[in-house]
Design an enzyme around this catalytic site. Structure first.
Site, PDB file in Angstrom:
ATOM      1  N   GLU A  94       0.836  -1.270   0.013  1.00 45.91           N
ATOM      2  CA  GLU A  94       0.104  -0.071  -0.076  1.00 45.91           C
ATOM      3  C   GLU A  94       0.699   1.160  -0.080  1.00 45.91           C
ATOM      4  O   GLU A  94       0.446   2.202  -0.541  1.00 45.91           O
ATOM      5  CB  GLU A  94      -0.967   0.093   1.259  1.00 45.91           C
ATOM      6  CG  GLU A  94      -1.981  -0.997   1.199  1.00 45.91           C
ATOM      7  CD  GLU A  94      -3.155  -1.065   0.050  1.00 45.91           C
ATOM      8  OE1 GLU A  94      -3.030  -0.001  -0.349  1.00 45.91           O
ATOM      9  OE2 GLU A  94      -3.959  -2.005   0.002  1.00 45.91           O
TER      10      GLU A  94
ATOM     11  N   ARG B 264       0.788   3.937  -2.649  1.00 38.92           N
ATOM     12  CA  ARG B 264       0.142   5.318  -2.353  1.00 38.92           C
ATOM     13  C   ARG B 264       1.200   6.417  -2.105  1.00 38.92           C
ATOM     14  O   ARG B 264       1.067   7.548  -2.554  1.00 38.92           O
ATOM     15  CB  ARG B 264      -0.795   4.889  -1.358  1.00 38.92           C
ATOM     16  CG  ARG B 264      -1.902   4.126  -1.608  1.00 38.92           C
ATOM     17  CD  ARG B 264      -2.967   4.261  -0.493  1.00 38.92           C
ATOM     18  NE  ARG B 264      -3.637   3.012  -0.377  1.00 38.92           N
ATOM     19  CZ  ARG B 264      -5.031   2.741   0.058  1.00 38.92           C
ATOM     20  NH1 ARG B 264      -5.315   3.833   0.802  1.00 38.92           N
ATOM     21  NH2 ARG B 264      -5.650   1.682   0.232  1.00 38.92           N
TER      22      ARG B 264
ATOM     23  N   ASP C 144      -4.365  -8.627  -8.856  1.00 35.12           N
ATOM     24  CA  ASP C 144      -4.586  -7.734  -9.980  1.00 35.12           C
ATOM     25  C   ASP C 144      -3.447  -7.066 -10.499  1.00 35.12           C
ATOM     26  O   ASP C 144      -3.225  -7.005 -11.743  1.00 35.12           O
ATOM     27  CB  ASP C 144      -5.830  -6.712  -9.493  1.00 35.12           C
ATOM     28  CG  ASP C 144      -5.403  -6.198  -7.846  1.00 35.12           C
ATOM     29  OD1 ASP C 144      -4.495  -6.585  -7.404  1.00 35.12           O
ATOM     30  OD2 ASP C 144      -6.482  -5.547  -7.697  1.00 35.12           O
TER      31      ASP C 144
ATOM     32  N   GLU D  27     -11.955   1.175 -10.267  1.00 38.38           N
ATOM     33  CA  GLU D  27     -11.478   0.218 -11.204  1.00 38.38           C
ATOM     34  C   GLU D  27     -12.303   0.347 -12.658  1.00 38.38           C
ATOM     35  O   GLU D  27     -11.665   0.328 -13.817  1.00 38.38           O
ATOM     36  CB  GLU D  27     -11.384  -1.093 -10.712  1.00 38.38           C
ATOM     37  CG  GLU D  27     -10.378  -1.305  -9.873  1.00 38.38           C
ATOM     38  CD  GLU D  27     -10.801  -1.032  -8.420  1.00 38.38           C
ATOM     39  OE1 GLU D  27      -9.597  -1.081  -7.661  1.00 38.38           O
ATOM     40  OE2 GLU D  27     -11.805  -0.629  -8.117  1.00 38.38           O
TER      41      GLU D  27
END
Length: 545
Positions: free
Chosen positions: A126, A130, A256, A415
Site C-alpha cells: 500500500e 500510495r 490484480d 476500477e
C-alpha cells in the site's frame, strides 16, 4: 431514457480510433463542439467534487491519514504518513487547485517517513503505490526536487522489506521504527509484483540502480517458481521455497496489479524490454482461456478458481474491473485488436453492475442468478461451479441481466472508471463518457456527505444516510476522481503515449530512450542533482515534453 434506448447504447460496438496525444489533430471543430462543452461542464463538476472532499479533509483531518466523512474525525491507520494528502498531490496539481496543492506540498516537507506510531506494522504494498507512487506522480507534474527527495526517503524505508530475503521477495509488512521486516512465509503475487514501476522509475530519476535491482529480484523470483500454467499465476507464493499455492487463480484481489505491471513495465521501458511483452501476452491468453465466463444473458465476466480448481466462482470482483482497461491499453500498444473486443465486453459487464442496481452504484462483488444448466464455464473448466441461493432473488431487485451482488458494498473504488477512461482514450467512443457520467451522478447522489464522500453498505438500498460508512479511502481522491476528470478532459491531458499510470493512478513519464542509449548515459554517469549511492543514472534524457 427508456430501457431499450439504454440497451442500444450499451450494445453499440465502438469502432472509432483517435490519437492519444496532440488533440489538435482531431480538428478545431471537435474542441468547439457541443460534446466538448458538455465534457467541460462535467469535468468542472468532478473538480467541484474534489474541492468538496478536499475541504472536508482540510477542515477535519489535515495531515492525518484518512478523513472519516460521517463523524467528521480522522484516523492514522496507515502509520501517520498523511497518506490521503500524499496520495492526492497529483490530483490537486492536475485539477489546477494551485493553492490547495501548495499547502499540501509544504506539509509533505514536514513529514518524517522514517517513523510511525509505536507498534504499527507498515503495509509495504500500500505504501509503495500510495506514498511512493504519490510523491513520484507529483514530481512528474511539478519537478520540485523536494518531492523526489521525499520519494527516495520513502523508498529507502520500504526497501527494508527486502532485508534477509532468500529469493528476492519483499516482506508484506515492515517494522519501520526498528528497521526490520516482519517475518512471513506467504506473499500474494500483487505484493511481489507491484513495486516494479515505482522502484524502476525512481532509479531512472535518481540514477541509483539499487531500487531497480530490488524490483527485478522480485520479478525473477516470481518467474522462476514452478507454475502449472504458462501465463497464469496462483495468487500466493511461499517466499522461502518459491513454491506457488495452486488453490486460487484470479485477476482480482491479491493478484490484480501483478498482471497490470507486466504490460506497464514494457511501456515504461519504451517498449525495449521484450520479456515484459512476452509475459503480458502469455498472461492475457491464459486469462482469456481460464478465467472468463459467460452468463446466460451473454455477459462476459472474470471469475476465479478456488479449491485447487474444483470450483469456478461465477462472480466478478470490482477490483477485477481494471482488466478491461488493461486489455484495451495492450490492444493499442501491442496491436492486438482481438483483445479490444474482449475489453469492451468486460467493461460492459462492469458498467451494468452499476446500471442494474437501484442506486446506480456498483457492488464490491457481483454474480448471476442462474441454475446449473444455464451456466457456461470457461474452457477446460471443472464440472463444478458455485450456485447462488435462490433467496438472493427475494433480497435484491431482479434485472434482465440476472446480475446480483454477493458483496453489496460500494467502497468508492476506481476500477470501472479506470477502464472507461482507457477505453475512451483508445476508441474515442463517447458512450464511455456517458457511462462514467452516470456513475459519477450516482456517487454524488448517494455517497456525498456534508464534508466529503462515504463508502456505502448496500447498493440495492436507496436510503443514502442509512448506508453511509465512516470511511473515505485515499484512492477515492487519488484514482476515482482523477479518472473521472481525465475521462472528460481533452485527450492531450496526460496522454497515454507519454505517461503510464501506476496502479494508484499516479502518472509516470515514459522516457523516450532506447536501451542502448540508456547504457551509454549510464557510463557517462551524469549527475542529476539527487544525492544517492547508486551506479549513476539509468536514464538521464528528459521525457518528451
Amino acid at each position: 431514457m427508456k430501457q431499450d434506448q439504454v440497451d442500444k447504447i450499451v450494445d453499440k460496438v465502438s469502432k472509432v480510433k483517435i490519437p492519444w496525444s496532440n488533440g489538435t489533430t482531431i480538428g478545431d471543430g471537435f474542441r468547439n463542439s457541443e460534446l466538448t462543452m458538455t465534457n467541460h461542464k462535467r469535468q468542472q463538476a468532478v473538480r467541484d467534487a474534489m474541492d468538496h472532499a478536499w475541504k472536508g479533509y482540510t477542515d477535519y483531518a489535515f495531515g492525518k491519514d484518512e478523513l472519516q466523512p460521517v463523524s467528521k474525525s480522522f484516523n492514522n491507520r496507515w502509520g501517520d504518513w498523511a497518506i490521503t494528502l500524499v496520495d492526492s498531490l497529483d490530483t490537486l496539481k492536475l485539477m489546477e487547485m494551485d493553492e490547495e496543492y501548495a499547502v499540501a506540498k509544504e506539509h509533505v516537507r514536514t513529514v518524517d517517513f522514517t517513523k510511525v506510531p509505536e507498534g504499527h506494522s507498515t503495509q509495504v504494498f500500500e505504501m509503495v503505490i500510495r506514498a511512493l507512487g504519490g510523491l513520484l506522480g507529483a514530481y512528474e507534474l511539478d519537478e520540485d526536487p523536494m518531492l523526489l527527495a521525499k520519494a527516495k526517503e520513502v523508498a529507502d524505508v520500504l526497501a527494508i522489506s527486502y532485508d534477509n530475503s532468500v529469493h528476492g521477495f519483499p516482506s508484506s509488512l515492515i517494522d519501520v521504527n526498528n528497521k526490520k521486516p516482519v517475518d512471513s512465509t506467504t506473499l500474494c503475487i500483487a505484493e511481489a509484483g507491484t513495486v516494479q514501476l515505482e522502484f524502476k522509475r525512481l532509479s531512472q530519476l535518481t540514477g541509483d540502480s539499487k531500487y531497480q535491482k530490488l524490483a527485478e529480484g522480485a520479478t525473477n523470483a516470481l518467474e522462476t517458481g514452478y507454475r502449472k500454467y504458462q501465463g497464469l499465476y496462483p495468487a500466493f507464493v511461499n517466499t522461502g521455497t518459491k513454491e506457488y499455492d495452486n488453490s486460487t487463480y484470479s485477476v482480482g484481489a491479491m493478484s490484480d496489479s501483478f498482471y497490470e505491471y507486466q504490460l506497464k513495465q514494457y511501456i515504461l521501458h519504451n517498449k525495449q524490454e521484450q520479456m515484459f511483452k512476452d509475459q503480458y501476452v502469455a498472461s492475457t491468453e491464459a486469462v482469456k482461456s481460464k478465467l472468463i465466463g459467460k452468463s446466460k444473458s451473454g455477459l462476459q465476466f472474470l471469475g476465479r478458481w478456488s479449491n485447487d480448481e474444483t470450483v469456478f466462482y461465477r462472480e466478478m470482483e470490482h477490483l477485477a474491473c481494471f482488466y478491461p482497461g488493461l486489455l484495451a491499453l495492450g490492444a493499442q500498444v501491442l496491436d492486438r485488436p482481438q483483445d479490444l473486443v474482449v475489453a469492451e465486453q468486460l467493461a460492459r459487464t462492469c458498467y451494468l453492475s452499476y446500471k442494474t442496481s437501484p442506486t446506480g452504484l456498483g457492488a464490491e462483488i457481483f454474480g448471476f442468478l442462474e441454475s446449473p444448466s444455464e451456466q457456461e464455464l470457461p474452457e477446460e473448466a471443472a464440472e463444478h461451479a458455485n450456485v447462488f441461493d435462490d433467496r438472493l432473488e427475494q433480497i435484491f431487485m431482479p434485472n434482465k441481466y440476472s446480475i446480483v451482488p454477493t458483496d453489496p458494498r460500494f467502497l468508492l473504488r476506481p476500477e470501472t472508471l479506470e477502464s472507461l477512461f482507457v477505453l475512451y482514450r483508445v476508441t474515442g467512443d463517447p458512450k464511455y463518457q456517458e457511462w462514467g457520467w452516470e456513475i459519477f451522478t450516482a456517487i454524488e447522489k448517494y455517497t456525498k456527505t456534508d464534508v466529503a464522500y462515504a463508502a456505502y453498505v448496500n447498493v440495492h438500498d436507496t436510503r443514502a444516510k442509512a448506508n453511509w460508512v465512516d470511511s473515505m479511502e485515499s484512492f477515492f481522491l487519488a484514482e476515482t476522481l482523477k479518472y473521472l476528470y481525465l475521462l472528460f478532459s481533452p485527450i492531450d491531458v496526460l496522454p497515454l503515449d507519454e505517461y503510464v499510470f501506476n496502479t494508484e493512478a499516479h502518472p509516470f513519464k515514459i522516457v523516450k530512450t532506447s536501451s542502448v542509449e540508456q547504457k551509454e548515459e549510464q557510463e557517462k554517469g551524469v549527475d542529476n542533482g539527487v544525492d544517492g549511492e547508486g551506479d549513476g543514472p539509468l536514464n538521464v534524457k528528459d521525457p518528451v515534453d
